[in-house]
Design a protein around this motif. Structure first.
Motif, PDB file in Angstrom:
ATOM      1  N   ASP A 208       3.521   2.248  12.987  1.00  0.00           N
ATOM      2  CA  ASP A 208       2.498   2.291  11.948  1.00  0.00           C
ATOM      3  C   ASP A 208       3.011   3.135  10.784  1.00  0.00           C
ATOM      4  O   ASP A 208       3.427   4.289  10.983  1.00  0.00           O
ATOM      5  CB  ASP A 208       1.201   2.893  12.496  1.00  0.00           C
ATOM      6  CG  ASP A 208       0.625   2.065  13.638  1.00  0.00           C
ATOM      7  OD1 ASP A 208       0.531   0.833  13.470  1.00  0.00           O
ATOM      8  OD2 ASP A 208       0.298   2.648  14.691  1.00  0.00           O
ATOM      9  N   VAL A 209       2.983   2.585   9.577  1.00  0.00           N
ATOM     10  CA  VAL A 209       3.570   3.267   8.429  1.00  0.00           C
ATOM     11  C   VAL A 209       2.552   3.369   7.298  1.00  0.00           C
ATOM     12  O   VAL A 209       1.516   2.697   7.306  1.00  0.00           O
ATOM     13  CB  VAL A 209       4.841   2.541   7.933  1.00  0.00           C
ATOM     14  CG1 VAL A 209       5.842   2.369   9.063  1.00  0.00           C
ATOM     15  CG2 VAL A 209       4.510   1.190   7.314  1.00  0.00           C
TER      16      VAL A 209
ATOM     17  N   GLU B 296       6.050   6.623  10.152  1.00  0.00           N
ATOM     18  CA  GLU B 296       7.061   6.686   9.111  1.00  0.00           C
ATOM     19  C   GLU B 296       6.408   6.391   7.768  1.00  0.00           C
ATOM     20  O   GLU B 296       5.279   5.893   7.704  1.00  0.00           O
ATOM     21  CB  GLU B 296       8.177   5.677   9.394  1.00  0.00           C
ATOM     22  CG  GLU B 296       9.374   5.713   8.454  1.00  0.00           C
ATOM     23  CD  GLU B 296      10.059   7.073   8.365  1.00  0.00           C
ATOM     24  OE1 GLU B 296       9.405   8.033   7.917  1.00  0.00           O
ATOM     25  OE2 GLU B 296      11.252   7.163   8.720  1.00  0.00           O
ATOM     26  N   GLY B 297       7.121   6.738   6.697  1.00  0.00           N
ATOM     27  CA  GLY B 297       6.610   6.523   5.359  1.00  0.00           C
ATOM     28  C   GLY B 297       7.416   5.490   4.595  1.00  0.00           C
ATOM     29  O   GLY B 297       8.593   5.270   4.864  1.00  0.00           O
TER      30      GLY B 297
ATOM     31  N   SER C 149       1.716  -1.858  11.271  1.00  0.00           N
ATOM     32  CA  SER C 149       0.674  -1.797  10.251  1.00  0.00           C
ATOM     33  C   SER C 149       1.179  -0.996   9.066  1.00  0.00           C
ATOM     34  O   SER C 149       2.076  -0.150   9.191  1.00  0.00           O
ATOM     35  CB  SER C 149      -0.604  -1.154  10.804  1.00  0.00           C
ATOM     36  OG  SER C 149      -0.403   0.228  11.060  1.00  0.00           O
ATOM     37  N   ILE C 150       0.583  -1.264   7.897  1.00  0.00           N
ATOM     38  CA  ILE C 150       0.921  -0.560   6.664  1.00  0.00           C
ATOM     39  C   ILE C 150      -0.373  -0.098   6.020  1.00  0.00           C
ATOM     40  O   ILE C 150      -1.259  -0.923   5.720  1.00  0.00           O
ATOM     41  CB  ILE C 150       1.719  -1.459   5.703  1.00  0.00           C
ATOM     42  CG1 ILE C 150       2.986  -2.002   6.384  1.00  0.00           C
ATOM     43  CG2 ILE C 150       2.079  -0.696   4.424  1.00  0.00           C
ATOM     44  CD1 ILE C 150       3.726  -3.059   5.590  1.00  0.00           C
TER      45      ILE C 150
ATOM     46  N   SER D 203      10.051   0.204  -2.714  1.00  0.00           N
ATOM     47  CA  SER D 203      11.440   0.634  -2.621  1.00  0.00           C
ATOM     48  C   SER D 203      11.942   0.524  -1.180  1.00  0.00           C
ATOM     49  O   SER D 203      12.486  -0.495  -0.789  1.00  0.00           O
ATOM     50  CB  SER D 203      11.609   2.055  -3.164  1.00  0.00           C
ATOM     51  OG  SER D 203      12.955   2.473  -3.104  1.00  0.00           O
ATOM     52  N   GLU D 204      11.741   1.549  -0.367  1.00  0.00           N
ATOM     53  CA  GLU D 204      12.256   1.556   1.000  1.00  0.00           C
ATOM     54  C   GLU D 204      11.532   2.606   1.826  1.00  0.00           C
ATOM     55  O   GLU D 204      10.670   3.322   1.323  1.00  0.00           O
ATOM     56  CB  GLU D 204      13.766   1.826   1.005  1.00  0.00           C
ATOM     57  CG  GLU D 204      14.171   3.166   0.419  1.00  0.00           C
ATOM     58  CD  GLU D 204      15.664   3.396   0.422  1.00  0.00           C
ATOM     59  OE1 GLU D 204      16.404   2.563   0.984  1.00  0.00           O
ATOM     60  OE2 GLU D 204      16.105   4.418  -0.129  1.00  0.00           O
ATOM     61  N   GLY D 205      11.907   2.706   3.103  1.00  0.00           N
ATOM     62  CA  GLY D 205      11.370   3.753   3.954  1.00  0.00           C
ATOM     63  C   GLY D 205      12.049   5.078   3.663  1.00  0.00           C
ATOM     64  O   GLY D 205      12.940   5.181   2.809  1.00  0.00           O
TER      65      GLY D 205
END
Length: 324
Positions: A141-142, A182-183, A267-268, A193-195
């Motif tokens: 889940d981010v 994580e973000g 999930s985001i 952009s990215e993680g």
């Protein structure tokens, strides 16, 4: 995530016992982040330990040093051999390799003087799944965080430099403080952009989407691997500048990276991806990727560099500096 200490670390051309591979507290890199590094996975295969895309990682290390004008005291062949040496002589079947090049002890000026030498270290450790074993199947889940990636012409994000990861630390720690695994960061213009330390892919209607290198991302080697695999699977890939809301419309989503490998996103921002976790396309990439290491996927591109099998415990290490 804690790491397990190995016996030896390669430093400036010699093997040192783990606890003796130290750095002076006034080293330039400690104060100003003037280091470049790589993360390289070594997998246990039926033919023994094998590094994944070792040459490409070492090439990127030299590219990062070139961008930051860090002199390299060793050539590519020396570092390739050092990577093998620390795996074999530590007796590892699988490992995470960390080559790092940094400006060492000298003056305190922001611009290092000529007396500041470059130091080179290669460590090999046992390290598990970066985002957790469970996430490989069920997903992580981010959340999109308030911290953005650096704008162009500020910090060069195509270099894998130590100072860049202050940004990643802020992105990841904010997400984790709010209960996420994580973000994700947006770029300076508010696009995806990215993680924190991973590249990002979305799947929608059977098409694979990923931000372009101009979106302040690191040009990931696992990212490149997925794009090669997509071509072999006849899956269309679009490198696309993406607005934030595309994250919420994904059928599937996953992170890629040496540490993260191929990790599904569940999930985001609290919105579950339509697949509910790991979807069928993500699974295809995982199966094809991890199949390289058990032999079920042919290594058509020569991505594996096979090392000698680890030594037995009773074999003598041939050369260790300052060994006691």
């Amino acid at each position: 995530m804690a790491i397990q200490a190995s016996k030896y670390i390669w430093k400036n051309g010699e093997l040192l016992p783990w606890q003796e591979a130290t750095v002076h507290v006034l080293s330039h890199a400690i104060h100003y982040g003037s280091s470049v590094f790589e993360g390289i996975r070594v997998y246990a295969t039926p033919e023994g330990p094998a590094a994944f895309r070792l040459q490409e990682h070492i090439d990127r290390l030299f590219d990062s040093a070139r961008i930051h004008r860090v002199p390299m005291p060793f050539d590519r062949d020396a570092l390739l051999k050092a990577c093998e040496q620390v795996v074999v002589e530590n007796g590892l079947d699988s490992a995470y390799l960390r080559p790092i090049v940094f400006r060492g002890y000298g003056g305190l000026g922001v611009v290092p003087g000529e007396d500041v030498e470059t130091e080179v270290v290669v460590a090999a450790v046992s390290w598990g799944r970066y985002l957790g074993e469970e996430a490989m199947e069920h997903g992580v889940d981010v959340a999109v965080t308030s911290w953005q990636r650096p704008a162009p012409n500020t910090v060069p994000t195509l270099a894998k430099a130590g100072g860049n990861y202050i940004s990643g630390s802020l992105i990841s720690s904010e997400a984790k403080r709010h209960g996420y695994g994580e973000g994700i960061a947006l770029s300076h213009d508010g696009l995806v952009s990215e993680g924190a330390g991973e590249n990002l892919f979305l799947v929608r209607n059977g098409v694979l989407y990923t931000p372009p290198v101009a979106a302040s991302i690191l040009g990931g080697i696992t990212r490149d691997t997925v794009m090669h695999m997509a071509a072999e699977l006849d899956i269309e890939v679009r490198e696309l500048a993406m607005p934030r809301e595309m994250l919420y419309l994904a059928d599937e989503a996953f992170f890629t990276g040496t540490a993260a490998e191929i990790t599904p996103i569940r999930s985001i921002d609290g919105i579950t991806v339509r697949a509910g976790g790991r979807g069928p396309i993500t699974r295809q990439f995982q199966d094809r990727f991890f199949g390289l290491f058990d032999g079920s996927t042919a290594d058509r591109h020569g991505w594996l560099t096979h090392f000698s099998r680890p030594m037995n415990e009773d074999q003598e290490i041939p050369h260790v500096a300052n060994a006691v």
